[in-house]
Design a protein around this motif. Structure first.
Motif, PDB file in Angstrom:
ATOM      1  N   LEU A   1     -72.245  14.425  14.896  1.00 53.50           N
ATOM      2  CA  LEU A   1     -70.804  14.224  14.757  1.00 53.50           C
ATOM      3  C   LEU A   1     -70.329  14.671  13.381  1.00 53.50           C
ATOM      4  O   LEU A   1     -69.284  15.296  13.239  1.00 53.50           O
ATOM      5  N   GLN A   2     -71.147  14.369  12.361  1.00 51.88           N
ATOM      6  CA  GLN A   2     -70.782  14.707  10.997  1.00 51.88           C
ATOM      7  C   GLN A   2     -70.690  16.228  10.838  1.00 51.88           C
ATOM      8  O   GLN A   2     -69.745  16.744  10.250  1.00 51.88           O
ATOM      9  N   ALA A   3     -71.677  16.922  11.400  1.00 50.91           N
ATOM     10  CA  ALA A   3     -71.683  18.383  11.293  1.00 50.91           C
ATOM     11  C   ALA A   3     -70.458  18.983  11.976  1.00 50.91           C
ATOM     12  O   ALA A   3     -69.816  19.902  11.452  1.00 50.91           O
TER      13      ALA A   3
ATOM     14  N   LYS B   1     -67.656  17.494  12.505  1.00 50.00           N
ATOM     15  CA  LYS B   1     -66.466  17.090  11.765  1.00 50.00           C
ATOM     16  C   LYS B   1     -66.283  17.983  10.536  1.00 50.00           C
ATOM     17  O   LYS B   1     -65.173  18.453  10.256  1.00 50.00           O
ATOM     18  N   LEU B   2     -67.388  18.244   9.846  1.00 53.06           N
ATOM     19  CA  LEU B   2     -67.336  19.089   8.656  1.00 53.06           C
ATOM     20  C   LEU B   2     -66.748  20.450   9.028  1.00 53.06           C
ATOM     21  O   LEU B   2     -65.922  21.010   8.315  1.00 53.06           O
ATOM     22  N   HIS B   3     -67.185  20.947  10.170  1.00 52.58           N
ATOM     23  CA  HIS B   3     -66.684  22.232  10.643  1.00 52.58           C
ATOM     24  C   HIS B   3     -65.201  22.112  10.995  1.00 52.58           C
ATOM     25  O   HIS B   3     -64.384  22.939  10.605  1.00 52.58           O
ATOM     26  N   ALA B   4     -64.864  21.061  11.710  1.00 52.33           N
ATOM     27  CA  ALA B   4     -63.487  20.905  12.196  1.00 52.33           C
ATOM     28  C   ALA B   4     -62.514  20.614  11.063  1.00 52.33           C
ATOM     29  O   ALA B   4     -61.325  20.868  11.192  1.00 52.33           O
TER      30      ALA B   4
ATOM     31  N   GLU C   1     -75.110  15.399  24.684  1.00 51.12           N
ATOM     32  CA  GLU C   1     -73.862  15.177  25.417  1.00 51.12           C
ATOM     33  C   GLU C   1     -72.658  15.495  24.542  1.00 51.12           C
ATOM     34  O   GLU C   1     -71.676  16.074  25.008  1.00 51.12           O
ATOM     35  N   ILE C   2     -72.762  15.127  23.279  1.00 52.99           N
ATOM     36  CA  ILE C   2     -71.656  15.411  22.359  1.00 52.99           C
ATOM     37  C   ILE C   2     -71.451  16.921  22.263  1.00 52.99           C
ATOM     38  O   ILE C   2     -70.329  17.421  22.350  1.00 52.99           O
TER      39      ILE C   2
ATOM     40  N   LEU D   1     -74.748  25.103  17.425  1.00 50.06           N
ATOM     41  CA  LEU D   1     -74.614  24.032  18.405  1.00 50.06           C
ATOM     42  C   LEU D   1     -75.929  23.709  19.099  1.00 50.06           C
ATOM     43  O   LEU D   1     -76.245  22.553  19.341  1.00 50.06           O
ATOM     44  N   SER D   2     -76.700  24.748  19.402  1.00 51.06           N
ATOM     45  CA  SER D   2     -77.939  24.476  20.141  1.00 51.06           C
ATOM     46  C   SER D   2     -78.896  23.631  19.299  1.00 51.06           C
ATOM     47  O   SER D   2     -79.634  22.810  19.835  1.00 51.06           O
ATOM     48  N   ASP D   3     -78.856  23.822  17.967  1.00 52.63           N
ATOM     49  CA  ASP D   3     -79.691  22.982  17.111  1.00 52.63           C
ATOM     50  C   ASP D   3     -79.167  21.555  17.064  1.00 52.63           C
ATOM     51  O   ASP D   3     -79.933  20.599  17.117  1.00 52.63           O
ATOM     52  N   LEU D   4     -77.835  21.464  16.995  1.00 50.93           N
ATOM     53  CA  LEU D   4     -77.226  20.133  16.936  1.00 50.93           C
ATOM     54  C   LEU D   4     -77.576  19.324  18.172  1.00 50.93           C
ATOM     55  O   LEU D   4     -77.801  18.124  18.102  1.00 50.93           O
ATOM     56  N   ALA D   5     -77.603  20.009  19.314  1.00 50.10           N
ATOM     57  CA  ALA D   5     -77.861  19.307  20.575  1.00 50.10           C
ATOM     58  C   ALA D   5     -79.222  18.623  20.548  1.00 50.10           C
ATOM     59  O   ALA D   5     -79.421  17.594  21.191  1.00 50.10           O
ATOM     60  N   ASP D   6     -80.156  19.194  19.799  1.00 46.35           N
ATOM     61  CA  ASP D   6     -81.499  18.609  19.750  1.00 46.35           C
ATOM     62  C   ASP D   6     -81.651  17.561  18.663  1.00 46.35           C
ATOM     63  O   ASP D   6     -82.704  16.944  18.538  1.00 46.35           O
ATOM     64  N   ASN D   7     -80.585  17.408  17.888  1.00 47.39           N
ATOM     65  CA  ASN D   7     -80.664  16.447  16.797  1.00 47.39           C
ATOM     66  C   ASN D   7     -80.771  15.019  17.337  1.00 47.39           C
ATOM     67  O   ASN D   7     -80.034  14.629  18.217  1.00 47.39           O
ATOM     68  N   ASP D   8     -81.697  14.255  16.797  1.00 49.24           N
ATOM     69  CA  ASP D   8     -81.879  12.895  17.287  1.00 49.24           C
ATOM     70  C   ASP D   8     -80.758  11.965  16.836  1.00 49.24           C
ATOM     71  O   ASP D   8     -80.456  10.984  17.513  1.00 49.24           O
ATOM     72  N   SER D   9     -80.170  12.296  15.715  1.00 47.29           N
ATOM     73  CA  SER D   9     -79.142  11.402  15.197  1.00 47.29           C
ATOM     74  C   SER D   9     -77.769  11.871  15.652  1.00 47.29           C
ATOM     75  O   SER D   9     -77.303  12.935  15.258  1.00 47.29           O
TER      76      SER D   9
END
Ligand SMILES: Nc1nc2c(ncn2[C@@H]2O[C@H](COP(=O)(O)OP(=O)(O)O)[C@@H](O)[C@H]2O)c(=O)[nH]1
Ligand SMILES: [Mg+2]
Lengths: 302, 459
Positions: free
Chosen positions: A133-135, A137-140, A168-169, A120-128
């Motif tokens: 959301l895709q990541a 969703k893939l997990h969920a 924020e997501i 999650l901490s990496d995702l939070a820094d993702n610009d896109s």
């Protein structure tokens, strides 16, 4: 707002009337006040399954053994019939093995679940935000359809707005999915450990106690895994099996110790009570350890 | 809806009123004094109305609004209610809501109104987790006509200084287009006449006509804006003044300069000083609403003019900066925060929001440059108090119902991300979106308020 009709400027907005009705907006989702119940199969089913499976296994074993000896004994007398029987038997054995292997593969899913879990901490820094959301969703997508995790995820997606950024997501995912699931799982572990403790307390002998603990442990794994959205029978994982074995070993050592103590105290009722309550505490504590380990496995790494 | 509102509007007596010491209040209550300021028509009244509705539905009916507002988690909010704020007239939330119910936007604000919103938190163990040593969070809101705001910088100027700068501003594009009748009226005027009340009225009327025309054309720098609002407590018929060309204003012996200097002084003392004291009180959280669509609707030069206005106003934004006393003696080490907010973001497709935010930063550049010198933190936000539009058939489009009741799809070319990038001969017509029938759901689905509140509330 002022009129926009006769401006000397070129308009950067093109407007066309469309032949549709504006959609009605739904009110935002309400927070559920009642706690969501974790869906469980009707009671007794697992015991039935166990009886059924062991029964089938016995039948299969005996008949397999019988069949092989039968084929062996009669091959010389009627080679064609026995050959056909042997082929049918071979097909049966192969297919049943495939089925079993399917179950084993299920066990490996936990590892995959853990592997696919986004950081999650990496995702939070993702610009896109789309990638984030895709990541998620893939997990969920791995969450079973009626699981608590799936419900939380659904609620979370209802809160998303087009201009939420990745950070924020992720913050919302933590608040509305990860955190509630963890709280729920802790509740389950607590409840199961109480059960484990009280079972240990009332069990009359060590064999039964051990069996009961194995059973409760399996149940704990199953229920915790289900809160996290893992499908039933996919909760197998080596690490957990090791913990389970350790727990059983620890419990027996504990049994030995308490036995020794009760010997010293001579077999009074009070001593027996003390022994059992000490074992109960231990059983409960060990079960907590098991549950927490599973939770750690299923959660994001820190 | 109505009943719900009545229950909010009925003030519950605060425990502190029952005589418990002021001392206890400091510890029990965390007061966040919010002032929402903004130029006229920037969306202040709508934002208040929406905010009250959202907080109410969130705390009482557990609608999951404001998901990003972690500071006030839904589980912890026990209840909330509205109380009057000092002697200020009540904010007419009920009439605003019934206007919306009738498909009308709230009417333009013509006087000051205020309220405080008190959120009581539940006393649970969980509370400790959030380290909130108090039970109530108090928000204070003041709404007033934006025209008053733009007058405040006049407090620090002499008449001559003001007159010269106002005159210079009128010479700029785009104001100069609308100032022509006023300028020719001044040129034809014989300043050898004595400044009799009638003569003064003649000039003031011509000047006021210019202000009104400029306002209708989207100009924000209109001094004195108080002359335009009937509810203002200043008698501009009796004590009117106008800027004068410098050949006259620099001549201290001119009876006109003397008369207007006197009237200007009355305006400062009788009106502005009280206004600043009563309305723009000390506050640690300022929300400055900015409507960029008005500028985009008109022209590039309108946006430059908006930047200049905001730059002139930035000193008023830090009036509220809590003084040394409050910060050190009462140990309320709050950082003064200013949020620049572009409103009505629903009037633009989400794909263009990043450009709107960039444009907002550029338009507020002059103001933020001055804030940085004042130990004030600031940040930029996009907000819509109501989601009045729907998604369009592609990412650059959105849909809205126009005043004739027709459903329109509007497709936007990319927005400029700075003033420089705005073409001089192009514009983005502002969409005249009406109030949708399902306005309640659309208010609760508004955008960006949670992000804004979270920023202002977190320490
Ligand atoms: N689409 C849309 N329009 C808004 C919004 N907020 C305000 N408006 C429009 O802007 C106008 C002025 O808003 P108002 O709150 O009265 O501004 P104030 O003068 O600052 O109080 C309203 O009449 C609406 O037409 C919003 O969130 N979305
Ligand atoms: Mg207003």
């Amino acid at each position: 707002m002022s009129d926009t009709i006769d401006k000397p400027y070129r308009s950067k907005v093109t407007q066309t009337e469309i032949d549709q009705q504006p959609p009605d907006h739904a009110m935002p989702a309400k927070r559920e006040t009642e706690s969501v119940v974790v869906v469980e199969p009707p009671k007794g089913l697992s015991a039935k399954w166990l009886a059924l499976l062991s029964g089938i296994a016995c039948m299969l074993g005996f008949s397999l053994f019988e069949a092989v000896s039968f084929i062996e004994a009669n091959f010389a007398a009627s080679p064609i019939v026995t050959s056909v029987l042997a082929v049918i038997l071979g097909v049966f054995v192969v297919s049943i093995t495939t089925l079993t292997l399917g179950e084993v593969r299920g066990y490996r899913k936990v590892t995959k679940f853990i592997h696919r879990r986004p950081k999650l901490s990496d995702l939070a820094d993702n610009d896109s935000r789309q990638a984030t959301l895709q990541a998620l969703k893939l997990h969920a997508d791995q969450f079973a359809s009626h699981s608590y995790a799936r419900q939380c995820y659904k609620r979370f997606t209802g809160l998303l707005k087009a201009d939420h950024n990745s950070a924020e997501i992720v913050a919302m995912y933590r608040q509305f999915v990860a955190e509630p699931v963890k709280v729920k799982a802790s509740e389950v572990v607590k409840k199961e450990s109480m059960a484990s403790g009280s079972m240990a307390f009332i069990s009359p002998n060590h064999l039964i106690q051990s069996l009961v603990i194995v059973w409760i442990s399996m149940r704990t794994i199953k229920r915790v895994a289900r809160v996290y959205g893992l499908r039933p029978a996919t909760a197998g994982n080596w690490k957990l099996m090791k913990i389970l074995a350790q727990n059983l070993a620890a419990q027996s050592i504990f049994d030995l110790a308490t036995d020794e103590m009760t010997n010293q105290l001579s077999g009074s009722l009070a001593a027996k009570l003390m022994e059992n309550s000490a074992e109960a505490v231990a059983a409960g504590a060990l079960n907590v350890r098991l549950g927490k380990t599973l939770m750690r496995l299923l959660e994001e790494e820190k | 809806m109505r009943k719900l509102l009545n229950s909010v509007m009925n003030p519950v007596r605060r425990a502190s009123d029952a005589g418990s010491a002021q001392f206890a209040q400091w510890f029990m209550q965390s007061t966040h004094r919010f002032t929402i300021t903004g130029l006229s028509r920037s969306g202040k009244s709508m934002l208040f109305t929406s905010l009250m509705t959202i907080l109410k539905y969130r705390s009482e009916q557990h609608y999951q609004c404001l998901p990003l507002l972690r500071y006030l988690p839904m589980d912890l909010v026990d209840k909330l209610w509205i109380e009057p704020l000092g002697d200020l007239p009540e904010f007419p939330v009920e009439s605003h809501l019934s206007a919306l119910e009738n498909g009308q936007w709230p009417p333009a604000t013509e006087s000051v109104a205020g309220f405080q919103l008190i959120v009581r938190l539940r006393q649970t163990n969980q509370l400790k987790k959030y380290l909130l040593p108090f039970t109530d969070v108090v928000f204070e809101f003041i709404d007033y006509p934006g025209e008053w705001l733009t007058d405040l910088p006049m407090l620090d100027k002499t008449y001559t200084q003001w007159s010269d700068s106002a005159w210079a501003q009128q010479m700029n594009e785009p104001q100069s287009q609308f100032a022509k009748p006023w300028h020719s009226a001044v040129n034809d005027f014989d300043f050898e006449q004595p400044p009799t009340p009638d003569n003064i009225q003649l000039l003031v009327k011509a000047y006021r006509d210019y202000l009104l025309a400029a306002k209708a054309e989207g100009i924000s720098m209109l001094q004195p804006g108080s002359f335009l609002i009937p509810g203002s407590g200043f008698d501009w018929l009796e004590y009117g003044f106008t800027p004068l060309p410098s050949r006259i204003s620099s001549d201290q012996s001119s009876p006109w300069t003397q008369r207007f200097t006197h009237h200007y002084g009355v305006f400062q003392k009788q009106w502005l000083a009280g206004l600043k004291q009563n309305t723009f009180r000390e506050t640690d959280k300022q929300i400055i609403l900015i409507d960029l669509f008005e500028g985009l609707n008109h022209s590039k030069s309108h946006l430059y003019q908006l930047r200049e206005t905001l730059s002139n106003l930035s000193q008023t934004f830090v009036y509220g900066n809590p003084g040394w006393m409050q910060r050190h003696l009462l140990k309320q080490r709050k950082i003064a925060k200013v949020a620049f907010v572009a409103t009505k973001s629903d009037l633009l497709p989400a794909s263009e929001h990043h450009n709107l935010l960039a444009l907002l930063k550029d338009v507020t550049r002059g103001a933020t440059a001055q804030l940085s010198d004042n130990e004030v933190q600031f940040e930029h936000f996009l907000v819509s108090a109501i989601q009045a539009t729907d998604a369009g058939s592609n990412a650059q489009a959105l849909r809205y119902v126009n005043p004739q009741g027709r459903y329109i799809e509007a497709t936007f070319e990319p927005l400029p991300d700075s003033l420089k990038a705005m073409p001089a001969d192009e514009h983005y017509p502002a969409l005249p979106a009406g109030v949708p029938k399902d306005h309640l759901a659309r208010m609760l689905n508004g955008n960006g308020l949670d992000r804004l509140l979270q920023y202002l509330l977190e320490e």
